[in-house]
Enzyme design. Structure first.
Site, PDB file in Angstrom:
ATOM      1  N   TYR A   1      -0.847 -40.645 -30.335  1.00 40.33           N
ATOM      2  CA  TYR A   1      -2.207 -40.385 -29.902  1.00 40.33           C
ATOM      3  C   TYR A   1      -2.667 -38.982 -30.315  1.00 40.33           C
ATOM      4  O   TYR A   1      -1.941 -38.218 -30.935  1.00 40.33           O
ATOM      5  CB  TYR A   1      -2.326 -40.582 -28.395  1.00 40.33           C
ATOM      6  CG  TYR A   1      -2.548 -42.027 -27.972  1.00 40.33           C
ATOM      7  CD1 TYR A   1      -2.284 -43.082 -28.831  1.00 40.33           C
ATOM      8  CD2 TYR A   1      -3.028 -42.333 -26.703  1.00 40.33           C
ATOM      9  CE1 TYR A   1      -2.495 -44.397 -28.452  1.00 40.33           C
ATOM     10  CE2 TYR A   1      -3.238 -43.654 -26.308  1.00 40.33           C
ATOM     11  CZ  TYR A   1      -2.966 -44.681 -27.182  1.00 40.33           C
ATOM     12  OH  TYR A   1      -3.181 -45.984 -26.798  1.00 40.33           O
TER      13      TYR A   1
ATOM     14  N   ASN B   1     -10.519 -43.222 -35.608  1.00 37.74           N
ATOM     15  CA  ASN B   1     -11.258 -42.623 -34.501  1.00 37.74           C
ATOM     16  C   ASN B   1     -11.011 -41.120 -34.438  1.00 37.74           C
ATOM     17  O   ASN B   1     -11.305 -40.424 -35.408  1.00 37.74           O
ATOM     18  CB  ASN B   1     -11.051 -43.361 -33.171  1.00 37.74           C
ATOM     19  CG  ASN B   1      -9.631 -43.515 -32.706  1.00 37.74           C
ATOM     20  OD1 ASN B   1      -8.848 -44.229 -33.321  1.00 37.74           O
ATOM     21  ND2 ASN B   1      -9.281 -42.895 -31.595  1.00 37.74           N
ATOM     22  N   ASP B   2     -10.479 -40.562 -33.370  1.00 38.48           N
ATOM     23  CA  ASP B   2     -10.514 -39.118 -33.122  1.00 38.48           C
ATOM     24  C   ASP B   2     -10.012 -38.261 -34.284  1.00 38.48           C
ATOM     25  O   ASP B   2      -8.967 -38.563 -34.878  1.00 38.48           O
ATOM     26  CB  ASP B   2      -9.630 -38.766 -31.922  1.00 38.48           C
ATOM     27  CG  ASP B   2      -9.984 -39.529 -30.672  1.00 38.48           C
ATOM     28  OD1 ASP B   2     -10.850 -40.402 -30.720  1.00 38.48           O
ATOM     29  OD2 ASP B   2      -9.364 -39.247 -29.626  1.00 38.48           O
TER      30      ASP B   2
ATOM     31  N   ARG C   1      -3.272 -36.674 -21.642  1.00 34.58           N
ATOM     32  CA  ARG C   1      -3.161 -36.748 -23.106  1.00 34.58           C
ATOM     33  C   ARG C   1      -4.015 -35.684 -23.801  1.00 34.58           C
ATOM     34  O   ARG C   1      -4.706 -34.903 -23.182  1.00 34.58           O
ATOM     35  CB  ARG C   1      -3.571 -38.131 -23.595  1.00 34.58           C
ATOM     36  CG  ARG C   1      -4.944 -38.611 -23.161  1.00 34.58           C
ATOM     37  CD  ARG C   1      -5.196 -40.014 -23.694  1.00 34.58           C
ATOM     38  NE  ARG C   1      -6.390 -40.636 -23.135  1.00 34.58           N
ATOM     39  CZ  ARG C   1      -6.398 -41.406 -22.053  1.00 34.58           C
ATOM     40  NH1 ARG C   1      -5.277 -41.617 -21.375  1.00 34.58           N
ATOM     41  NH2 ARG C   1      -7.534 -41.954 -21.615  1.00 34.58           N
ATOM     42  N   ASP C   2      -3.921 -35.715 -25.146  1.00 31.60           N
ATOM     43  CA  ASP C   2      -4.758 -34.932 -26.067  1.00 31.60           C
ATOM     44  C   ASP C   2      -4.494 -33.428 -25.995  1.00 31.60           C
ATOM     45  O   ASP C   2      -5.393 -32.627 -25.689  1.00 31.60           O
ATOM     46  CB  ASP C   2      -6.240 -35.198 -25.818  1.00 31.60           C
ATOM     47  CG  ASP C   2      -6.602 -36.678 -25.837  1.00 31.60           C
ATOM     48  OD1 ASP C   2      -5.851 -37.450 -26.453  1.00 31.60           O
ATOM     49  OD2 ASP C   2      -7.620 -37.050 -25.226  1.00 31.60           O
TER      50      ASP C   2
ATOM     51  N   GLU D   1     -11.158 -36.581 -21.570  1.00 37.34           N
ATOM     52  CA  GLU D   1     -10.379 -36.686 -22.800  1.00 37.34           C
ATOM     53  C   GLU D   1     -10.695 -35.517 -23.724  1.00 37.34           C
ATOM     54  O   GLU D   1     -11.714 -34.844 -23.584  1.00 37.34           O
ATOM     55  CB  GLU D   1     -10.689 -38.008 -23.518  1.00 37.34           C
ATOM     56  CG  GLU D   1     -10.130 -39.239 -22.821  1.00 37.34           C
ATOM     57  CD  GLU D   1     -10.155 -40.467 -23.718  1.00 37.34           C
ATOM     58  OE1 GLU D   1      -9.128 -41.145 -23.808  1.00 37.34           O
ATOM     59  OE2 GLU D   1     -11.217 -40.752 -24.321  1.00 37.34           O
TER      60      GLU D   1
END
Length: 378
Positions: free
Chosen positions: A98, A38-39, A166-167, A228
């Site tokens: 993450y 994914n990301d 997050r992120d 996000e």
């Protein structure tokens, strides 16, 4: 060699044949060697080489492992895959390494990410049961990582935030390090009912290790319950010859409107210097069904390049990817070069695609296809 690296290699070898012969594999997009992707994470050009890390689950085609996969390129089109660089192997990230970003300084690349922990028990994982820590590791070659260091934890976040933070995207500006985080703030409607608000937190540091809260970007009115993958960068308008600060983020929980917000979750940006309200000025990056979690970086040529995930979370009930039957799922987008013009960002594939073996066909009332021509309608 770390034990988890060997296990990933064995999994890639065991399932690699099936994946390789899947008819849905692409030629120029970044894909997982096996399993789930994914990301995009840690995008940068380091020592002249383009580095792309990504969320990688080699042991499950439906995600969940929380590794950082890694590939490199000299032209943004042909990618060499390497062993994953990080895995959930310490207490602070035992439920997943993450998403995050990369910062190049001379001969060293620093990677920032969110260490996720989901505690076992009867929790809602919004107000309780989750621990989000902002972490850091360094590398001299893009592959071998230093020991991980914790930078921020629940004790460092504003009290009105939920446990969804997050992120980290980190950059250096005016001699200081700056970090933007996506977050979910507790909020309530006028009738007293719970309606959380998506927002972003800005932190500042002198040394990359000790951080303090500098600013909250919290909209007055509701614009999603969670933001996000935030990104904050400056672009020069090629027409107006002035700099504009761009905030990119992925709001979750926006109701669909005619011609807007048709995906489960959205991805877009606002030009902060000319913004009236986020609700009015939010521009979606991509109107397709498979686009999420974009991240940008500036390469050695001064280009602002964007790569996104060609997928969207939590869409299992809406559609199914046929590649799942062959042991893999998802890819990243072809890199895009961004240009700001009259307050809006224009996107086009990086110019390197011009070097591909395109076949030019004249249009004489005939349909033409890649590499061949066919008359009439099909």
């Amino acid at each position: 060699m770390k034990n988890w690296v060997q296990k990933v290699r064995e999994e890639e070898k065991k399932k690699g044949g099936t994946v390789k012969h899947c008819p849905f594999r692409t030629n120029y997009h970044i894909m997982p060697p096996v399993g789930w992707l994914n990301d995009p994470n840690g995008l940068c050009q380091f020592k002249g080489i383009y580095q792309t890390y990504f969320q990688y689950a080699p042991f499950s085609v439906n995600g969940g492992d929380g590794f950082w996969g890694h590939c490199t390129s000299t032209d943004l089109l042909h990618w060499e895959y390497h062993d994953p660089v990080m895995a959930p192997d310490i207490p602070e990230d035992r439920s997943g390494v993450y998403s995050g970003s990369g910062l190049v300084e001379g001969e060293e690349l620093t990677l920032f990410y969110t260490g996720n922990v989901k505690l076992p028990g009867d929790y809602d994982y919004i107000d309780a049961g989750r621990i989000s820590s902002q972490m850091m590791a360094t590398t001299k070659d893009g592959q071998q990582m230093s020991e991980k260091q914790k930078l921020l934890g629940p004790e460092d976040y504003p009290k009105h935030m939920t446990e969804h933070i997050r992120d980290p995207k980190v950059w250096k500006e005016d001699g200081k390090y700056r970090m933007i985080l996506g977050a979910r703030a507790r909020a309530y409607r006028q009738d007293g009912g719970r309606q959380d608000k998506g927002c972003a937190l800005l932190y500042v540091s002198e040394d990359k290790k000790r951080w303090k809260l500098d600013q909250e970007i919290l909209p007055e009115n509701y614009f999603g319950y969670m933001w996000e993958c935030p990104d904050l960068f400056v672009m020069e308008d090629v027409r107006e010859k002035k700099n504009t600060e761009i905030l990119s983020f992925c709001p979750q929980g926006l109701p669909a409107k005619e011609g807007r917000f048709q995906n489960r979750y959205q991805s877009g940006y606002v030009p902060l210097s000319q913004m009236k309200t986020i609700q009015e000025d939010f521009i979606e990056w991509d109107m397709g069904f498979d686009f999420y979690a974009p991240q940008t970086f500036e390469d050695d040529k001064g280009r602002r390049i964007l790569i996104g995930w060609a997928g969207v979370p939590d869409t299992g009930e809406e559609h199914r990817n046929l590649s799942v039957e062959n042991g893999w799922q998802h890819c990243l987008t072809i890199p895009r070069e961004l240009t700001l013009q009259n307050g809006k960002i224009l996107q086009e594939p990086v110019h390197e695609v011009e070097s591909l073996p395109w076949k030019v066909e004249n249009w004489n009332g005939e349909r033409f296809f890649w590499g061949k021509r066919q008359s009439g309608l099909q």
